[in-house]
Design a protein around this motif. Structure first.
Motif, PDB file in Angstrom:
ATOM      1  N   ASN A  60      23.666  16.000  25.261  1.00 54.61           N
ATOM      2  CA  ASN A  60      24.751  16.921  24.980  1.00 54.61           C
ATOM      3  C   ASN A  60      25.802  16.219  24.122  1.00 54.61           C
ATOM      4  OD1 ASN A  60      26.497  19.036  25.004  1.00 54.61           O
ATOM      5  ND2 ASN A  60      26.960  18.932  27.192  1.00 54.61           N
ATOM      6  N   HIS A  61      25.865  16.579  22.864  1.00 51.25           N
ATOM      7  CA  HIS A  61      26.788  15.928  21.934  1.00 51.25           C
ATOM      8  C   HIS A  61      27.982  16.804  21.646  1.00 51.25           C
ATOM      9  CE1 HIS A  61      23.902  12.774  21.273  1.00 51.25           C
ATOM     10  NE2 HIS A  61      22.968  13.684  21.009  1.00 51.25           N
TER      11      HIS A  61
ATOM     12  N   SER B 281      28.641  25.668  20.934  1.00 43.20           N
ATOM     13  CA  SER B 281      29.874  26.439  20.867  1.00 43.20           C
ATOM     14  C   SER B 281      30.876  25.778  19.929  1.00 43.20           C
ATOM     15  CB  SER B 281      30.483  26.572  22.261  1.00 43.20           C
ATOM     16  OG  SER B 281      29.618  27.351  23.058  1.00 43.20           O
ATOM     17  N   LEU B 282      31.815  26.596  19.456  1.00 46.70           N
ATOM     18  CA  LEU B 282      32.836  26.120  18.532  1.00 46.70           C
ATOM     19  C   LEU B 282      34.206  26.445  19.107  1.00 46.70           C
ATOM     20  CD1 LEU B 282      33.665  25.114  15.642  1.00 46.70           C
ATOM     21  CD2 LEU B 282      33.581  27.511  14.955  1.00 46.70           C
TER      22      LEU B 282
ATOM     23  N   GLU C  33      35.557  30.081  19.788  1.00 42.98           N
ATOM     24  CA  GLU C  33      36.935  30.334  20.188  1.00 42.98           C
ATOM     25  C   GLU C  33      37.823  29.759  19.094  1.00 42.98           C
ATOM     26  OE1 GLU C  33      39.684  28.984  23.875  1.00 42.98           O
ATOM     27  OE2 GLU C  33      37.618  29.557  24.383  1.00 42.98           O
ATOM     28  N   ILE C  34      38.639  30.631  18.502  1.00 42.51           N
ATOM     29  CA  ILE C  34      39.463  30.239  17.363  1.00 42.51           C
ATOM     30  C   ILE C  34      40.908  30.585  17.687  1.00 42.51           C
ATOM     31  CG2 ILE C  34      39.866  30.613  14.891  1.00 42.51           C
ATOM     32  CD1 ILE C  34      36.871  31.514  14.743  1.00 42.51           C
TER      33      ILE C  34
ATOM     34  N   VAL D  36      27.394  34.662  14.705  1.00 44.61           N
ATOM     35  CA  VAL D  36      27.689  33.869  15.896  1.00 44.61           C
ATOM     36  C   VAL D  36      26.828  34.416  17.028  1.00 44.61           C
ATOM     37  CG1 VAL D  36      29.455  33.235  17.592  1.00 44.61           C
ATOM     38  CG2 VAL D  36      30.054  33.391  15.165  1.00 44.61           C
ATOM     39  N   SER D  37      25.982  33.542  17.656  1.00 43.33           N
ATOM     40  CA  SER D  37      25.151  34.025  18.758  1.00 43.33           C
ATOM     41  C   SER D  37      25.852  33.828  20.083  1.00 43.33           C
ATOM     42  CB  SER D  37      23.789  33.355  18.796  1.00 43.33           C
ATOM     43  OG  SER D  37      23.679  32.326  17.902  1.00 43.33           O
ATOM     44  N   GLY D  38      26.975  34.449  20.228  1.00 42.80           N
ATOM     45  CA  GLY D  38      27.752  34.417  21.452  1.00 42.80           C
ATOM     46  C   GLY D  38      29.019  35.210  21.225  1.00 42.80           C
TER      47      GLY D  38
END
Length: 180
Positions: free
Chosen positions: A1-2, A22-23, A42-43, A55-57
């Protein structure tokens, strides 16, 4: 997990592409472009234009200082206060947004498999047109003149003085416009 953590100045234009995970982006004063995220995004607040593709979420965004254009979101989409036009297509979840004011380009929403909720901070003068809606359409804003039946899947209405387009098509949930 990076995990990659970048600390950047707020006063930049930001482009992020091809993230396998995720971002999470903080506040950006410039424009922000996000492409191909295989997780949720999440921005924070975006000072300029916002463009999000694929975005796949779920996507959660703070306030947007200009136009917001979002396509191909495989989850729910939540936007804080948008201060420009709103263009959304292909969302496999619900859409929730607040508009500070309607820009002349208006609002264009296509293919949402959930409910659409849009709140307006200010006065609304628009020509509303919804087609292919499988739920109810609630226009809970002042000065609405409907040109269609209450239970129709196609709804046309004039809001206030009319003019600015609000077009919504192919929604498999309810549509609700409110004044916040």
């Amino acid at each position: 997990n990076h995990q990659v953590i970048l600390k950047l100045p707020r006063r930049i234009d930001l482009t992020v592409s091809s993230v396998s995970g995720s971002l999470n982006v903080g506040n950006v004063d410039g424009q922000t472009q996000v492409n191909s995220i295989s997780g949720s995004a999440e921005i924070g607040n975006v000072g300029g234009k916002l463009q999000v593709n694929s975005v796949s979420g779920s996507v959660e965004v703070g306030n947007v200082g200009a136009d917001a254009r979002l396509t191909s979101i495989s989850g729910n989409l939540g936007l804080g206060q948008v201060n420009g036009s709103l263009d959304v297509s292909s969302v496999s979840g619900g859409l929730n947004a607040t508009l500070v004011s309607l820009s002349p380009q208006g609002i264009h929403i296509r293919s949402v498999s959930g409910s659409v909720e849009i709140a307006f901070k200010g006065e609304v003068n628009a020509d509303f047109n919804a087609q292919g809606v499988s739920g109810e359409v609630y226009l809970d804003v002042p000065n609405v003149t409907r040109d269609s039946e209450e239970k129709s899947s196609n709804v046309r209405a004039r809001i206030g003085g009319g003019g600015t387009p609000i077009t919504i098509s192919s929604v498999s949930g309810n549509i609700r416009l409110t004044r916040s």
